[in-house]
Design a protein around this motif. Structure first.
Motif, PDB file in Angstrom:
ATOM      1  N   HIS A  57       0.847  -1.186   0.000  1.00 60.01           N
ATOM      2  CA  HIS A  57       0.000   0.000   0.000  1.00 60.01           C
ATOM      3  C   HIS A  57       0.891   1.248   0.000  1.00 60.01           C
ATOM      4  CE1 HIS A  57      -2.868   3.038   1.308  1.00 60.01           C
ATOM      5  NE2 HIS A  57      -3.851   2.175   1.056  1.00 60.01           N
ATOM      6  N   PRO A  58       0.620   2.227  -0.848  1.00 63.63           N
ATOM      7  CA  PRO A  58       1.513   3.388  -0.951  1.00 63.63           C
ATOM      8  C   PRO A  58       1.716   4.143   0.355  1.00 63.63           C
ATOM      9  CG  PRO A  58      -0.537   3.725  -2.198  1.00 63.63           C
ATOM     10  CD  PRO A  58      -0.473   2.284  -1.834  1.00 63.63           C
ATOM     11  N   GLU A  59       0.676   4.238   1.200  1.00 66.17           N
ATOM     12  CA  GLU A  59       0.838   4.954   2.467  1.00 66.17           C
ATOM     13  C   GLU A  59       1.736   4.174   3.423  1.00 66.17           C
ATOM     14  OE1 GLU A  59      -2.697   6.564   4.322  1.00 66.17           O
ATOM     15  OE2 GLU A  59      -3.752   6.536   2.399  1.00 66.17           O
ATOM     16  N   VAL A  60       1.609   2.849   3.412  1.00 58.65           N
ATOM     17  CA  VAL A  60       2.447   2.007   4.270  1.00 58.65           C
ATOM     18  C   VAL A  60       3.898   2.090   3.820  1.00 58.65           C
ATOM     19  CG1 VAL A  60       2.866  -0.356   5.075  1.00 58.65           C
ATOM     20  CG2 VAL A  60       0.512   0.458   4.761  1.00 58.65           C
TER      21      VAL A  60
ATOM     22  N   VAL B 130       0.525   2.553  10.316  1.00 56.92           N
ATOM     23  CA  VAL B 130      -0.306   2.993   9.192  1.00 56.92           C
ATOM     24  C   VAL B 130      -1.223   1.875   8.740  1.00 56.92           C
ATOM     25  CG1 VAL B 130      -0.279   3.834   6.814  1.00 56.92           C
ATOM     26  CG2 VAL B 130       1.411   4.677   8.451  1.00 56.92           C
ATOM     27  N   SER B 131      -0.681   0.658   8.609  1.00 55.96           N
ATOM     28  CA  SER B 131      -1.523  -0.452   8.159  1.00 55.96           C
ATOM     29  C   SER B 131      -2.621  -0.767   9.174  1.00 55.96           C
ATOM     30  CB  SER B 131      -0.680  -1.697   7.878  1.00 55.96           C
ATOM     31  OG  SER B 131      -0.144  -2.250   9.049  1.00 55.96           O
ATOM     32  N   LEU B 132      -2.339  -0.583  10.452  1.00 54.24           N
ATOM     33  CA  LEU B 132      -3.363  -0.788  11.481  1.00 54.24           C
ATOM     34  C   LEU B 132      -4.506   0.211  11.293  1.00 54.24           C
ATOM     35  CD1 LEU B 132      -4.502  -1.983  14.079  1.00 54.24           C
ATOM     36  CD2 LEU B 132      -2.932  -0.526  15.376  1.00 54.24           C
ATOM     37  N   ARG B 133      -4.172   1.448  10.997  1.00 53.65           N
ATOM     38  CA  ARG B 133      -5.218   2.444  10.749  1.00 53.65           C
ATOM     39  C   ARG B 133      -6.038   2.087   9.510  1.00 53.65           C
ATOM     40  NH1 ARG B 133      -5.066   6.403   7.260  1.00 53.65           N
ATOM     41  NH2 ARG B 133      -2.776   6.470   7.111  1.00 53.65           N
ATOM     42  N   LEU B 134      -5.368   1.698   8.450  1.00 54.53           N
ATOM     43  CA  LEU B 134      -6.075   1.331   7.216  1.00 54.53           C
ATOM     44  C   LEU B 134      -6.948   0.107   7.436  1.00 54.53           C
ATOM     45  CD1 LEU B 134      -3.117   1.815   4.709  1.00 54.53           C
ATOM     46  CD2 LEU B 134      -5.148   3.271   4.910  1.00 54.53           C
ATOM     47  N   LEU B 135      -6.425  -0.845   8.179  1.00 49.91           N
ATOM     48  CA  LEU B 135      -7.168  -2.071   8.479  1.00 49.91           C
ATOM     49  C   LEU B 135      -8.500  -1.760   9.161  1.00 49.91           C
ATOM     50  CD1 LEU B 135      -5.560  -5.234  10.074  1.00 49.91           C
ATOM     51  CD2 LEU B 135      -7.560  -4.213  11.136  1.00 49.91           C
ATOM     52  N   GLN B 136      -8.489  -0.761  10.030  1.00 49.72           N
ATOM     53  CA  GLN B 136      -9.698  -0.421  10.781  1.00 49.72           C
ATOM     54  C   GLN B 136     -10.648   0.481  10.000  1.00 49.72           C
ATOM     55  OE1 GLN B 136      -8.851   0.227  15.275  1.00 49.72           O
ATOM     56  NE2 GLN B 136      -6.882   0.613  14.283  1.00 49.72           N
ATOM     57  N   THR B 137     -10.100   1.387   9.200  1.00 48.98           N
ATOM     58  CA  THR B 137     -10.954   2.398   8.561  1.00 48.98           C
ATOM     59  C   THR B 137     -11.443   1.992   7.177  1.00 48.98           C
ATOM     60  OG1 THR B 137      -8.983   3.543   7.714  1.00 48.98           O
ATOM     61  CG2 THR B 137      -9.862   4.281   9.832  1.00 48.98           C
ATOM     62  N   GLU B 138     -10.670   1.221   6.446  1.00 45.06           N
ATOM     63  CA  GLU B 138     -11.067   0.840   5.094  1.00 45.06           C
ATOM     64  C   GLU B 138     -11.840  -0.484   5.136  1.00 45.06           C
ATOM     65  OE1 GLU B 138      -7.751   1.114   2.384  1.00 45.06           O
ATOM     66  OE2 GLU B 138      -7.714   3.307   2.573  1.00 45.06           O
ATOM     67  N   VAL B 139     -13.063  -0.383   5.614  1.00 46.41           N
ATOM     68  CA  VAL B 139     -13.913  -1.560   5.823  1.00 46.41           C
ATOM     69  C   VAL B 139     -14.192  -2.273   4.507  1.00 46.41           C
ATOM     70  CG1 VAL B 139     -16.142  -2.326   6.722  1.00 46.41           C
ATOM     71  CG2 VAL B 139     -14.938  -0.438   7.834  1.00 46.41           C
ATOM     72  N   TRP B 140     -14.152  -1.541   3.397  1.00 43.23           N
ATOM     73  CA  TRP B 140     -14.443  -2.134   2.101  1.00 43.23           C
ATOM     74  C   TRP B 140     -13.517  -3.299   1.784  1.00 43.23           C
ATOM     75  CZ3 TRP B 140     -10.723  -2.552  -1.582  1.00 43.23           C
ATOM     76  CH2 TRP B 140      -9.620  -1.705  -1.509  1.00 43.23           C
ATOM     77  N   ARG B 141     -12.327  -3.314   2.368  1.00 46.30           N
ATOM     78  CA  ARG B 141     -11.396  -4.406   2.085  1.00 46.30           C
ATOM     79  C   ARG B 141     -11.939  -5.740   2.600  1.00 46.30           C
ATOM     80  NH1 ARG B 141      -6.379  -2.664   0.324  1.00 46.30           N
ATOM     81  NH2 ARG B 141      -6.157  -0.388   0.361  1.00 46.30           N
ATOM     82  N   ARG B 142     -12.465  -5.748   3.810  1.00 46.90           N
ATOM     83  CA  ARG B 142     -13.061  -6.973   4.341  1.00 46.90           C
ATOM     84  C   ARG B 142     -14.326  -7.347   3.578  1.00 46.90           C
ATOM     85  NH1 ARG B 142     -10.716  -4.932   8.661  1.00 46.90           N
ATOM     86  NH2 ARG B 142     -12.338  -3.419   9.118  1.00 46.90           N
ATOM     87  N   GLU B 143     -15.112  -6.342   3.231  1.00 44.99           N
ATOM     88  CA  GLU B 143     -16.357  -6.612   2.509  1.00 44.99           C
ATOM     89  C   GLU B 143     -16.073  -7.211   1.134  1.00 44.99           C
ATOM     90  OE1 GLU B 143     -18.181  -2.791   2.530  1.00 44.99           O
ATOM     91  OE2 GLU B 143     -19.004  -3.010   4.560  1.00 44.99           O
TER      92      GLU B 143
END
Length: 386
Positions: A56-59, A281-294
């Motif tokens: 991921h570019p932010e990570v 950063v990945s922890l934040r993305l993991l929690q906020t980008e719910v679309w990934r799990r969906e």
């Protein structure tokens, strides 16, 4: 005169004859759905990068910035001069994420399990482990010098009988998501038995954290359990988090005890601080980008439906791990090679990783996969298995 101790060529030849020989392939691209493997681009269906965060570019950007800030090596173990503010911040954020008082970073999941189990039990105690637990859990139980017993996979009656016969302290140890089958431990029942028999309960949720639960809280959130139900939680950072390392989360006393007694923590160099910062950063993305799990769940459902239409023998899994049971080791290897020739990388998993006669193609999914890639894989599987 040759030293016969090193004469292992015959044993290597035997592994090849049995279809059990392991070999490595060269990857020349960042981790992702499209990989350059041995000079050829393939679609990757064997990674544990379930949420697509490894590149991921932010990570990646935070990792580069942190390398400039902290350098590369951590210099020493956490208890000497290797524990940075980056490590400490990540531990606090992992504790909050898991709903625990504290978390403790380890350099790998394997080391976390070895150190954790050995710190909690000893010669006069008993370790009770699911037969299909990850090798690191099994090795941790054996190295602890406690009485080591394995109960039949997901058989709570067998576990209960063994608990009833225990003297001294007992520790129940289980994967949350079993890495080669993709099925789930019955955590509510394990929690119930642990309370009934005054036993400890440790869950390794390496393949559940980030994937299961509405907010990615893993097997504990999936079953809506409390920290009192599952007091000891181990998680890895190299799968859904997309980075590297591991952690244990629990009470203040548990973490302090591990800092004092977990040899694989005390005597190991800390992970690089840049990795810790990237993981934040990945922890934040993991929690906020719910679309990934969906999206991941949609991909899994699409694959399962297509596999059922083709009559593929899937195992009982609702997770990103979707094994296709083949049976014979050499046949699984040949199928994996045939898929690779068509541009799909799917691992053949064989004994001793899985029981004899249960070799399988282990298909894993990432939120970065596209639906047409799943359909193409199903078409390729139909040709290979027919």
């Amino acid at each position: 005169m040759a030293n016969s101790f090193y004469d292992i060529a015959g044993q290597l030849a035997q592994l090849k004859q049995q279809g059990l020989y392991r070999s490595r392939r060269l990857v020349d691209s960042p981790q992702g759905v499209l990989l350059k493997v041995d000079g050829k681009q393939v679609i990757n269906f064997c990674s544990n990068d379930y949420l697509g965060l490894a590149n991921h570019p932010e990570v990646v950007a935070r990792f580069k910035q942190a390398a400039d800030q902290y350098g590369v090596g951590s210099g020493s173990a956490h208890l000497i001069c290797g524990h940075s503010s980056a490590h400490h911040a990540l531990e606090e954020e992992l504790a909050e994420f898991t709903g625990r008082h504290r978390a403790l970073l380890f350099s790998t999941g394997y080391m976390a399990n070895l150190g954790l189990i050995s710190a909690l039990v000893g010669r006069s105690d008993t370790v009770l482990e699911d037969r299909l637990n990850h090798a690191s859990l099994l090795d941790g139980g054996l190295l602890s010098r406690a009485q080591f017993q394995r109960y039949r996979h997901l058989e709570d009656n067998d576990l209960q009988e063994k608990l009833a016969a225990c003297t001294g302290k007992a520790l129940i140890v289980s994967d949350g998501v079993f890495s080669m089958d993709g099925d789930l431990a019955d955590m509510p029942r394990l929690a119930e038995l642990a309370k009934q028999y005054q036993a400890g309960l440790l869950v390794d949720d390496a393949h559940g954290l980030g994937v299961l639960g509405k907010s990615g809280g893993g097997i504990v959130e999936h079953y809506d359990l409390s920290t009192d139900d599952v007091p000891i939680l181990m998680g890895t950072l190299g799968k859904a988090f997309g980075t590297f390392g591991a952690f244990v989360a629990g009470s203040d006393d548990l973490i302090e005890w591990l800092i004092q007694k977990a040899r694989s923590y005390v005597f190991t160099t800390a992970m690089p601080s840049a990795i810790a910062e990237a993981t934040r950063v990945s922890l934040r993305l993991l929690q906020t980008e719910v679309w990934r799990r969906e999206k991941l769940q949609h991909l899994i459902s699409r694959f399962k439906a297509g596999a059922q239409q083709q009559g593929l023998q899937l195992m009982d899994s609702v997770t990103a791990i979707q094994p296709i049971l083949i049976g014979d080791s050499q046949r699984a290897v040949d199928m994996s090679a045939a898929l690779l020739a068509q541009g799909f990388w799917v691992s053949a998993i064989r004994p001793p990783t899985v029981p004899v006669g249960t070799a399988r193609l282990r298909v894993t999914f990432s939120a970065e996969h596209e639906y047409h890639q799943v359909d193409a894989l199903l078409d390729a599987l139909g040709k290979v298995i027919a």
